[in-house]
Write a protein that holds these residues in place. Structure first.
Motif, PDB file in Angstrom:
ATOM      1  N   PRO A 273       2.703   2.656   6.286  1.00 45.47           N
ATOM      2  CA  PRO A 273       3.399   3.093   5.070  1.00 45.47           C
ATOM      3  C   PRO A 273       3.378   4.597   4.870  1.00 45.47           C
ATOM      4  CG  PRO A 273       1.322   2.027   4.507  1.00 45.47           C
ATOM      5  CD  PRO A 273       1.555   1.774   5.966  1.00 45.47           C
TER       6      PRO A 273
ATOM      7  N   ILE B 215       1.015   5.832  -3.494  1.00 46.94           N
ATOM      8  CA  ILE B 215       1.857   4.894  -4.251  1.00 46.94           C
ATOM      9  C   ILE B 215       0.976   4.166  -5.258  1.00 46.94           C
ATOM     10  CG2 ILE B 215       3.406   2.909  -4.115  1.00 46.94           C
ATOM     11  CD1 ILE B 215       4.025   3.717  -1.236  1.00 46.94           C
TER      12      ILE B 215
ATOM     13  N   ASN C 200       6.021  11.533  -3.212  1.00 45.52           N
ATOM     14  CA  ASN C 200       5.650  10.139  -3.010  1.00 45.52           C
ATOM     15  C   ASN C 200       5.201   9.426  -4.284  1.00 45.52           C
ATOM     16  OD1 ASN C 200       6.008  10.461  -0.182  1.00 45.52           O
ATOM     17  ND2 ASN C 200       4.049  11.530  -0.116  1.00 45.52           N
TER      18      ASN C 200
ATOM     19  N   THR D 148       7.424   6.734  -5.760  1.00 45.07           N
ATOM     20  CA  THR D 148       7.743   5.579  -4.930  1.00 45.07           C
ATOM     21  C   THR D 148       7.016   4.366  -5.496  1.00 45.07           C
ATOM     22  OG1 THR D 148       8.053   6.903  -2.930  1.00 45.07           O
ATOM     23  CG2 THR D 148       7.597   4.571  -2.629  1.00 45.07           C
TER      24      THR D 148
ATOM     25  N   THR E 226      15.321   4.910  -0.275  1.00 40.22           N
ATOM     26  CA  THR E 226      15.434   6.015  -1.212  1.00 40.22           C
ATOM     27  C   THR E 226      16.225   5.532  -2.423  1.00 40.22           C
ATOM     28  OG1 THR E 226      17.507   6.784  -0.239  1.00 40.22           O
ATOM     29  CG2 THR E 226      15.465   7.649   0.716  1.00 40.22           C
TER      30      THR E 226
ATOM     31  N   ILE F 228       7.203   6.298   4.290  1.00 42.06           N
ATOM     32  CA  ILE F 228       7.724   6.945   3.085  1.00 42.06           C
ATOM     33  C   ILE F 228       8.192   8.377   3.354  1.00 42.06           C
ATOM     34  CG2 ILE F 228       6.449   5.511   1.464  1.00 42.06           C
ATOM     35  CD1 ILE F 228       4.329   7.639   1.266  1.00 42.06           C
ATOM     36  N   GLN F 229       7.992   8.854   4.582  1.00 42.23           N
ATOM     37  CA  GLN F 229       8.507  10.167   4.970  1.00 42.23           C
ATOM     38  C   GLN F 229       9.877  10.048   5.651  1.00 42.23           C
ATOM     39  OE1 GLN F 229       6.716  12.686   3.896  1.00 42.23           O
ATOM     40  NE2 GLN F 229       5.065  11.321   3.264  1.00 42.23           N
TER      41      GLN F 229
ATOM     42  N   PHE G 101      11.543   0.764   3.533  1.00 35.90           N
ATOM     43  CA  PHE G 101      11.534   1.834   2.537  1.00 35.90           C
ATOM     44  C   PHE G 101      12.964   2.186   2.192  1.00 35.90           C
ATOM     45  CE2 PHE G 101      11.826   6.506   1.853  1.00 35.90           C
ATOM     46  CZ  PHE G 101      11.155   6.574   0.631  1.00 35.90           C
TER      47      PHE G 101
ATOM     48  N   LEU H 112       9.081   1.024  -1.681  1.00 35.84           N
ATOM     49  CA  LEU H 112       8.560   0.474  -0.437  1.00 35.84           C
ATOM     50  C   LEU H 112       8.376  -1.019  -0.657  1.00 35.84           C
ATOM     51  CD1 LEU H 112       5.830   1.910   1.880  1.00 35.84           C
ATOM     52  CD2 LEU H 112       5.897  -0.523   1.328  1.00 35.84           C
TER      53      LEU H 112
ATOM     54  N   LYS I 181      12.667   5.527  -5.575  1.00 35.83           N
ATOM     55  CA  LYS I 181      12.356   5.077  -4.225  1.00 35.83           C
ATOM     56  C   LYS I 181      11.446   3.848  -4.275  1.00 35.83           C
ATOM     57  CE  LYS I 181      10.845   9.217  -3.319  1.00 35.83           C
ATOM     58  NZ  LYS I 181      10.263  10.405  -2.633  1.00 35.83           N
TER      59      LYS I 181
END
Length: 357
Positions: free
Chosen positions: A170, A109, A58, A61, A249, A174-175, A247, A157, A155
């Motif tokens: 969030p 993040i 993470n 991100t 990738t 993010i998963q 989100f 968000l 990545k």
């Protein structure tokens, strides 16, 4: 267990006696467990490995917050926004933007980029990077999002600047295993209606229509494939609302950028879905173009846990929420100590949610 405890008592007693008699711990080091062994038994090394894995997954991100727009078109907010952008409205003693940044950092993040335009000099928050959108007056949300995404490679968000949300949203988002995932709320249809065009969503129902639709399903669907979205969808057919957070990738990021370039080349100044042109497109227009072009866009389903600030009613409701929470934390209206004040943050209480459009 009994014998282990008794043996430990005997060993500790003998060790303390030797320390007292010798006046030093030097002579007993080789006869007792090392600190490495203590840390291993405590699980410290396993914890560090998990922490490192979390940061690797993470930590790269980047949060992108498009905050370039001038929201004074919302009549009852115009007075509050004459000298500041919407993201700097004070809620519970700190700006809305600061709430967002704190939540993002709490889920790992740390890199946060804010796309600015209207009243750009007023936008401030600890640790953010500003990206200017000089065309904010003539171009809309899709353009602002792309301005931010052009500055990153991994990545991302993306979160609208006019929403506040529970950190679990969030954290779960993010998963997501999908390249492009939107947060969609199924509670919108149960809320009172008002004069606002929502970003409606129709998901692709994975259930066979010929099956018994009235029967219960054992499988909980956290992610649903999106079939269509936009402000002009039939509310009776829509089953979710896009909350303004998604989100992507690295693969999804490149797909989004490529779709923008393709849309510019294909449509030019022609109407683009619900917008007069690509340059004036909203993010939902671009996402629908991707869906129609064959990209798979998924929604992560939530129910409540967030609020937008579209009207003065929204703002006053959130102000009351934070005031009530403050009075619970600090009774008798005493001034809160700085350390305790950090606890005054949004927790997604549905009672503070806005009325739906």
């Amino acid at each position: 267990a009994n014998h282990g405890i008794r043996a430990s008592i005997r060993a500790m007693t003998e060790t303390f006696q030797r320390i007292c008699e010798g006046g030093t711990t030097h002579d007993i080091e080789e006869n007792i467990a090392s600190m490495d062994e203590v840390f291993r038994l405590q699980g410290m090394y396993a914890y560090r490995e998990e922490e490192e894995r979390f940061l690797q997954e993470n930590g790269n991100t980047t949060a992108v917050i498009p905050a370039a727009g001038d929201h004074r078109f919302q009549p009852d907010l115009a007075r509050l926004l004459q000298n500041q952008p919407l993201c700097m409205l004070n809620l519970g003693g700190k700006p809305l933007l600061e709430h967002q940044c704190e939540i993002f950092r709490s889920v790992g993040i740390s890199e946060i980029k804010v796309v600015v335009g209207y009243q750009k000099e007023k936008i401030q928050a600890k640790g953010i990077q500003l990206i200017e959108n000089p065309d904010f007056q003539t171009k809309k949300s899709a353009h602002s999002v792309i301005c931010g995404l052009n500055e990153i490679q991994g990545k991302a968000l993306i979160s609208y600047s006019d929403i506040i949300f529970d950190r679990q949203i969030p954290s779960d988002l993010i998963q997501s295993p999908y390249p492009l995932t939107l947060v969609i709320d199924r509670a919108f249809s149960s809320l009172p209606r008002r004069d606002k065009a929502l970003d409606l969503v129709i998901t692709a129902d994975p259930v066979d229509p010929a099956s018994n639709a009235s029967s219960r399903r054992m499988k909980m669907e956290k992610f649903k494939k999106i079939a269509s979205m936009g402000k002009k969808l039939d509310p009776g057919k829509a089953d979710h609302e896009f909350i303004g957070m998604l989100f992507v990738t690295k693969q999804g990021l490149e797909s989004l950028k490529s779709a923008w370039q393709e849309a510019q080349k294909t449509f030019g100044n022609k109407p683009f879905y619900e917008a007069p042109s690509v340059e004036t497109a909203s993010l939902t227009d671009l996402l629908q173009f991707m869906i129609d072009s064959g990209s798979e866009v998924y929604g992560m389903v939530i129910e409540h846990g967030w609020s937008e600030i579209f009207s003065l009613e929204d703002y006053e409701r959130l102000e009351r929420y934070f005031a009530e929470k403050k009075s619970q934390l600090f009774p008798r209206h005493s001034e809160p100590p700085e350390a305790a004040a950090k606890n005054l943050e949004w927790n997604g209480d549905p009672s503070a949610l806005r009325a739906s459009g």
